[in-house]
Design a protein around this motif. Sequence first.
Motif, PDB file in Angstrom:
ATOM      1  N   GLY A  55       0.783   2.021   8.245  1.00 55.18           N
ATOM      2  CA  GLY A  55      -0.038   1.265   9.191  1.00 55.18           C
ATOM      3  C   GLY A  55      -1.469   1.771   9.236  1.00 55.18           C
ATOM      4  O   GLY A  55      -2.421   0.982   9.261  1.00 55.18           O
ATOM      5  N   ILE A  56      -1.640   3.083   9.216  1.00 56.01           N
ATOM      6  CA  ILE A  56      -2.979   3.676   9.211  1.00 56.01           C
ATOM      7  C   ILE A  56      -3.727   3.246   7.950  1.00 56.01           C
ATOM      8  O   ILE A  56      -4.894   2.881   8.001  1.00 56.01           O
ATOM      9  CB  ILE A  56      -2.904   5.211   9.328  1.00 56.01           C
ATOM     10  CG1 ILE A  56      -2.436   5.602  10.729  1.00 56.01           C
ATOM     11  CG2 ILE A  56      -4.258   5.843   9.020  1.00 56.01           C
ATOM     12  CD1 ILE A  56      -2.109   7.091  10.871  1.00 56.01           C
ATOM     13  N   GLY A  57      -3.036   3.274   6.828  1.00 58.00           N
ATOM     14  CA  GLY A  57      -3.655   2.849   5.573  1.00 58.00           C
ATOM     15  C   GLY A  57      -4.063   1.386   5.619  1.00 58.00           C
ATOM     16  O   GLY A  57      -5.158   1.023   5.182  1.00 58.00           O
ATOM     17  N   HIS A  58      -3.205   0.550   6.173  1.00 56.78           N
ATOM     18  CA  HIS A  58      -3.499  -0.888   6.275  1.00 56.78           C
ATOM     19  C   HIS A  58      -4.706  -1.128   7.180  1.00 56.78           C
ATOM     20  O   HIS A  58      -5.621  -1.881   6.827  1.00 56.78           O
ATOM     21  CB  HIS A  58      -2.271  -1.633   6.798  1.00 56.78           C
ATOM     22  CG  HIS A  58      -2.514  -3.082   7.062  1.00 56.78           C
ATOM     23  ND1 HIS A  58      -2.609  -4.012   6.050  1.00 56.78           N
ATOM     24  CD2 HIS A  58      -2.704  -3.749   8.216  1.00 56.78           C
ATOM     25  CE1 HIS A  58      -2.852  -5.199   6.577  1.00 56.78           C
ATOM     26  NE2 HIS A  58      -2.908  -5.072   7.887  1.00 56.78           N
ATOM     27  N   VAL A  59      -4.706  -0.502   8.344  1.00 55.16           N
ATOM     28  CA  VAL A  59      -5.807  -0.681   9.302  1.00 55.16           C
ATOM     29  C   VAL A  59      -7.108  -0.141   8.711  1.00 55.16           C
ATOM     30  O   VAL A  59      -8.159  -0.756   8.842  1.00 55.16           O
ATOM     31  CB  VAL A  59      -5.476  -0.010  10.653  1.00 55.16           C
ATOM     32  CG1 VAL A  59      -6.697   0.038  11.556  1.00 55.16           C
ATOM     33  CG2 VAL A  59      -4.329  -0.748  11.342  1.00 55.16           C
ATOM     34  N   SER A  60      -7.036   0.995   8.053  1.00 54.01           N
ATOM     35  CA  SER A  60      -8.241   1.575   7.445  1.00 54.01           C
ATOM     36  C   SER A  60      -8.830   0.646   6.386  1.00 54.01           C
ATOM     37  O   SER A  60     -10.051   0.451   6.332  1.00 54.01           O
ATOM     38  CB  SER A  60      -7.924   2.936   6.819  1.00 54.01           C
ATOM     39  OG  SER A  60      -7.506   3.843   7.798  1.00 54.01           O
ATOM     40  N   PHE A  61      -7.976   0.057   5.578  1.00 55.51           N
ATOM     41  CA  PHE A  61      -8.454  -0.885   4.558  1.00 55.51           C
ATOM     42  C   PHE A  61      -9.093  -2.103   5.207  1.00 55.51           C
ATOM     43  O   PHE A  61     -10.152  -2.560   4.800  1.00 55.51           O
ATOM     44  CB  PHE A  61      -7.296  -1.307   3.642  1.00 55.51           C
ATOM     45  CG  PHE A  61      -7.709  -2.289   2.588  1.00 55.51           C
ATOM     46  CD1 PHE A  61      -8.430  -1.859   1.481  1.00 55.51           C
ATOM     47  CD2 PHE A  61      -7.400  -3.633   2.709  1.00 55.51           C
ATOM     48  CE1 PHE A  61      -8.835  -2.765   0.500  1.00 55.51           C
ATOM     49  CE2 PHE A  61      -7.791  -4.550   1.733  1.00 55.51           C
ATOM     50  CZ  PHE A  61      -8.515  -4.110   0.635  1.00 55.51           C
ATOM     51  N   ARG A  62      -8.455  -2.633   6.256  1.00 54.65           N
ATOM     52  CA  ARG A  62      -8.997  -3.786   6.972  1.00 54.65           C
ATOM     53  C   ARG A  62     -10.362  -3.465   7.580  1.00 54.65           C
ATOM     54  O   ARG A  62     -11.294  -4.267   7.504  1.00 54.65           O
ATOM     55  CB  ARG A  62      -8.020  -4.217   8.061  1.00 54.65           C
ATOM     56  CG  ARG A  62      -8.471  -5.433   8.840  1.00 54.65           C
ATOM     57  CD  ARG A  62      -7.504  -5.706   9.990  1.00 54.65           C
ATOM     58  NE  ARG A  62      -8.046  -6.308  11.159  1.00 54.65           N
ATOM     59  CZ  ARG A  62      -8.979  -5.840  11.969  1.00 54.65           C
ATOM     60  NH1 ARG A  62      -9.553  -4.712  11.709  1.00 54.65           N
ATOM     61  NH2 ARG A  62      -9.373  -6.492  13.048  1.00 54.65           N
ATOM     62  N   LEU A  63     -10.488  -2.281   8.169  1.00 56.68           N
ATOM     63  CA  LEU A  63     -11.768  -1.876   8.752  1.00 56.68           C
ATOM     64  C   LEU A  63     -12.847  -1.771   7.679  1.00 56.68           C
ATOM     65  O   LEU A  63     -13.977  -2.219   7.876  1.00 56.68           O
ATOM     66  CB  LEU A  63     -11.632  -0.536   9.478  1.00 56.68           C
ATOM     67  CG  LEU A  63     -10.807  -0.548  10.755  1.00 56.68           C
ATOM     68  CD1 LEU A  63     -10.662   0.884  11.288  1.00 56.68           C
ATOM     69  CD2 LEU A  63     -11.409  -1.457  11.807  1.00 56.68           C
ATOM     70  N   LYS A  64     -12.483  -1.197   6.548  1.00 58.37           N
ATOM     71  CA  LYS A  64     -13.436  -1.060   5.445  1.00 58.37           C
ATOM     72  C   LYS A  64     -13.910  -2.425   4.973  1.00 58.37           C
ATOM     73  O   LYS A  64     -15.109  -2.657   4.795  1.00 58.37           O
ATOM     74  CB  LYS A  64     -12.775  -0.299   4.285  1.00 58.37           C
ATOM     75  CG  LYS A  64     -13.653  -0.110   3.088  1.00 58.37           C
ATOM     76  CD  LYS A  64     -12.913   0.729   2.057  1.00 58.37           C
ATOM     77  CE  LYS A  64     -13.010   0.102   0.716  1.00 58.37           C
ATOM     78  NZ  LYS A  64     -12.304   0.855  -0.319  1.00 58.37           N
TER      79      LYS A  64
END
Length: 91
Positions: free
Chosen positions: A58-67
């Motif tokens: 989830g952290i990886g997914h959210v981080s990618f979305r933020l980027k």
Amino acid sequence: MSDSHFPNDAEKREQLSREFRELSDDFNKFSEECAFLCDAFAAIGREPECITPPTSEGIGHVSFRLKCQVIDYRDKIDELRECWKALNQQA
């Protein structure tokens, strides 16, 4: 063909101003989301044992979305800047 189909400089400026206000409002909402997520990430970091594989994913997914969202905002800002620059060079 009439000139009414082609916006004048005042109309172009108003349109760009409207787009800038909308972008600014969107960015403010995004900024609030980011602040919330930063607090959440900090809390998770204080308790590393709670970082399960789904949490990590989830952290990886959210981080990618933020980027991606940051890149999109940067592109929109650059586009508006170029439009203002072109409009001001015409004047």
